[in-house]
Motif scaffolding. Structure first.
Motif, PDB file in Angstrom:
ATOM      1  N   ALA A  90     -44.460   7.783   6.914  1.00 27.48           N
ATOM      2  CA  ALA A  90     -43.711   9.045   6.943  1.00 27.48           C
ATOM      3  C   ALA A  90     -43.475   9.452   8.387  1.00 27.48           C
ATOM      4  O   ALA A  90     -44.427   9.644   9.144  1.00 27.48           O
ATOM      5  N   SER A  91     -42.211   9.571   8.763  1.00 27.19           N
ATOM      6  CA  SER A  91     -41.882  10.069  10.106  1.00 27.19           C
ATOM      7  C   SER A  91     -40.589  10.855  10.042  1.00 27.19           C
ATOM      8  O   SER A  91     -39.595  10.377   9.492  1.00 27.19           O
ATOM      9  N   PRO A  92     -40.565  12.047  10.642  1.00 29.26           N
ATOM     10  CA  PRO A  92     -39.277  12.736  10.764  1.00 29.26           C
ATOM     11  C   PRO A  92     -38.413  12.033  11.801  1.00 29.26           C
ATOM     12  O   PRO A  92     -38.899  11.184  12.551  1.00 29.26           O
ATOM     13  N   SER A 137     -38.642  10.100   5.278  1.00 26.18           N
ATOM     14  CA  SER A 137     -38.174  10.764   6.490  1.00 26.18           C
ATOM     15  C   SER A 137     -37.365  12.018   6.160  1.00 26.18           C
ATOM     16  O   SER A 137     -36.838  12.158   5.050  1.00 26.18           O
ATOM     17  N   VAL A 138     -37.291  12.883   7.130  1.00 23.72           N
ATOM     18  CA  VAL A 138     -36.404  14.050   7.057  1.00 23.72           C
ATOM     19  C   VAL A 138     -35.814  14.272   8.448  1.00 23.72           C
ATOM     20  O   VAL A 138     -36.400  13.892   9.451  1.00 23.72           O
ATOM     21  N   ASN A 145     -25.271   8.622   8.635  1.00 20.17           N
ATOM     22  CA  ASN A 145     -26.070   7.545   9.255  1.00 20.17           C
ATOM     23  C   ASN A 145     -27.290   8.058  10.039  1.00 20.17           C
ATOM     24  O   ASN A 145     -27.823   7.353  10.890  1.00 20.17           O
ATOM     25  N   LEU A 146     -27.726   9.270   9.720  1.00 22.74           N
ATOM     26  CA  LEU A 146     -28.860   9.874  10.429  1.00 22.74           C
ATOM     27  C   LEU A 146     -30.100   8.975  10.427  1.00 22.74           C
ATOM     28  O   LEU A 146     -30.828   8.908  11.405  1.00 22.74           O
ATOM     29  N   PHE A 147     -30.341   8.308   9.307  1.00 17.54           N
ATOM     30  CA  PHE A 147     -31.600   7.566   9.165  1.00 17.54           C
ATOM     31  C   PHE A 147     -31.491   6.096   9.566  1.00 17.54           C
ATOM     32  O   PHE A 147     -32.512   5.391   9.589  1.00 17.54           O
ATOM     33  N   VAL A 170     -35.480   9.956   1.827  1.00 15.64           N
ATOM     34  CA  VAL A 170     -35.022  10.583   3.075  1.00 15.64           C
ATOM     35  C   VAL A 170     -34.143  11.796   2.753  1.00 15.64           C
ATOM     36  O   VAL A 170     -33.360  11.769   1.811  1.00 15.64           O
ATOM     37  N   PHE A 171     -34.319  12.837   3.551  1.00 16.14           N
ATOM     38  CA  PHE A 171     -33.594  14.086   3.309  1.00 16.14           C
ATOM     39  C   PHE A 171     -33.029  14.605   4.625  1.00 16.14           C
ATOM     40  O   PHE A 171     -33.779  14.824   5.587  1.00 16.14           O
TER      41      PHE A 171
END
Ligand SMILES: Cc1cc2nc3c(=O)[nH]c(=O)nc-3n(C[C@H](O)[C@H](O)[C@H](O)COP(=O)(O)O)c2cc1C
Length: 204
Positions: A90-92, A137-138, A145-147, A170-171
Motif C-alpha cells: 500500500a502506497s499513496p 494506492s490513492v 494515468n495517475l497510477f 486504486v482510487f
C-alpha cells in the motif's frame, strides 16, 4: 496494525508505505488484511515509516552473496518477503510515484535481485508455491494515468520477487486523511480482496 508474527507459515504480508498514520492507504490495507485473517491464515503488517530502512547505497556488497551489508530493519524484512506467499503493498502517489519509504524498501531488494539474476537461486523460500501480489494506492488528483508510473515500479519489484501482479485497488481524487472511508465501496472491496487472496482465488 500488528507487527507480531508466529511460527506458522506467513501467508499474507501487508506493507504500509504511507508516512501518514491512519491515512487512506492505511484504511484500505487494514481491510485487506482483516479480510485475509478472517480466513484464519497467518498475516503480518509492517509499517515502513516506523522502521529503519536506509536507501540502497549501490555498494555492490550483495553482489557475491545476495545478502545486503546494510544492517537495519531490511534484514528481517528480506526474510519475510522471501517467506510469505502473498504481498499487499500500500502506497499513496507522491509526485507520480510511490512514497520515499516504499521506494527505499523496494530498492533494498536489490539483494534479492542478485539472488535471482546473478546467483540464479530461488527468491521465494518455498519456490513451489505460486505467489501473488496486490497493489493498493490513492492519489489526490484525478489525472488520467495517475497510477501508471507507480504500477510500473511495483510490477518490476513483484517480477524480481517471483510474485504475480494479481490485483490492484486504486482510487483517484482522494486527498484528505481518512476520506477513503466515505467511498461507497472501497473498504468492502478491500476486505473482499483480502478474503480472495487468503483463499487463493486471485486471477491467474
Ligand atoms: C509529497 C506529496 C506528494 C504528492 N503527490 C501527489 C501526486 O503526484 N499526485 C496525486 O494525485 N496526489 C499526490 N499527493 C496526494 C496524496 O496522494 C493523497 O493525499 C493521498 O490521499 C495520501 O494517501 P495516505 O492518506 O494513504 O497517505 C501527494 C501528497 C504528498 C504529501
Amino acid at each position: 496494525m500488528s507487527q507480531n508474527k508466529t511460527a506458522n507459515q506467513l501467508k499474507v504480508l501487508g506493507i504500509a508505505g504511507s508516512p501518514r498514520c491512519d491515512g487512506n492507504t492505511d484504511h484500505l490495507l487494514r481491510q485487506v488484511m482483516a479480510g485475509a485473517s478472517s480466513s484464519g491464515v497467518e498475516t503480518k503488517t509492517v509499517i515502513l515509516s516506523e522502521l529503519n530502512i536506509a536507501p540502497c547505497h549501490h555498494c555492490d556488497g550483495c553482489i557475491k552473496t545476495g545478502k545486503c551489508v546494510v544492517d537495519d530493519d531490511m534484514q528481517w524484512l528480506h526474510t519475510d518477503i522471501r517467506e510469505t506467499e502473498h504481498i499487499v503493498l500500500a502506497s499513496p502517489i507522491f509526485f507520480m510515484g510511490v512514497t520515499a519509504q516504499t521506494k527505499a524498501m523496494i530498492d533494498r531488494c536489490q539483494a534479492l535481485w542478485v539472488i535471482k539474476y546473478v546467483l540464479k537461486l530461488p527468491v521465494a523460500i518455498n519456490p513451489n508455491k505460486e505467489r501473488s501480489g496486490v497493489f493498493i494506492s490513492v492519489g489526490g488528483s484525478k489525472l488520467r494515468n495517475l497510477f501508471e508510473p507507480a504500477k510500473a515500479t511495483v510490477k518490476s519489484w513483484f517480477t524480481t520477487l517471483d510474485i504475480k501482479y494479481a490485483s490492484e485497488l486504486v482510487f483517484s481524487g482522494v486527498e484528505e486523511s481518512g476520506s477513503i472511508r466515505l467511498h461507497p465501496t472501497a473498504l468492502k472491496d478491500a476486505f473482499a480482496i483480502g478474503q480472495k487472496l487468503a483463499a487463493g482465488n486471485m486471477p491467474r
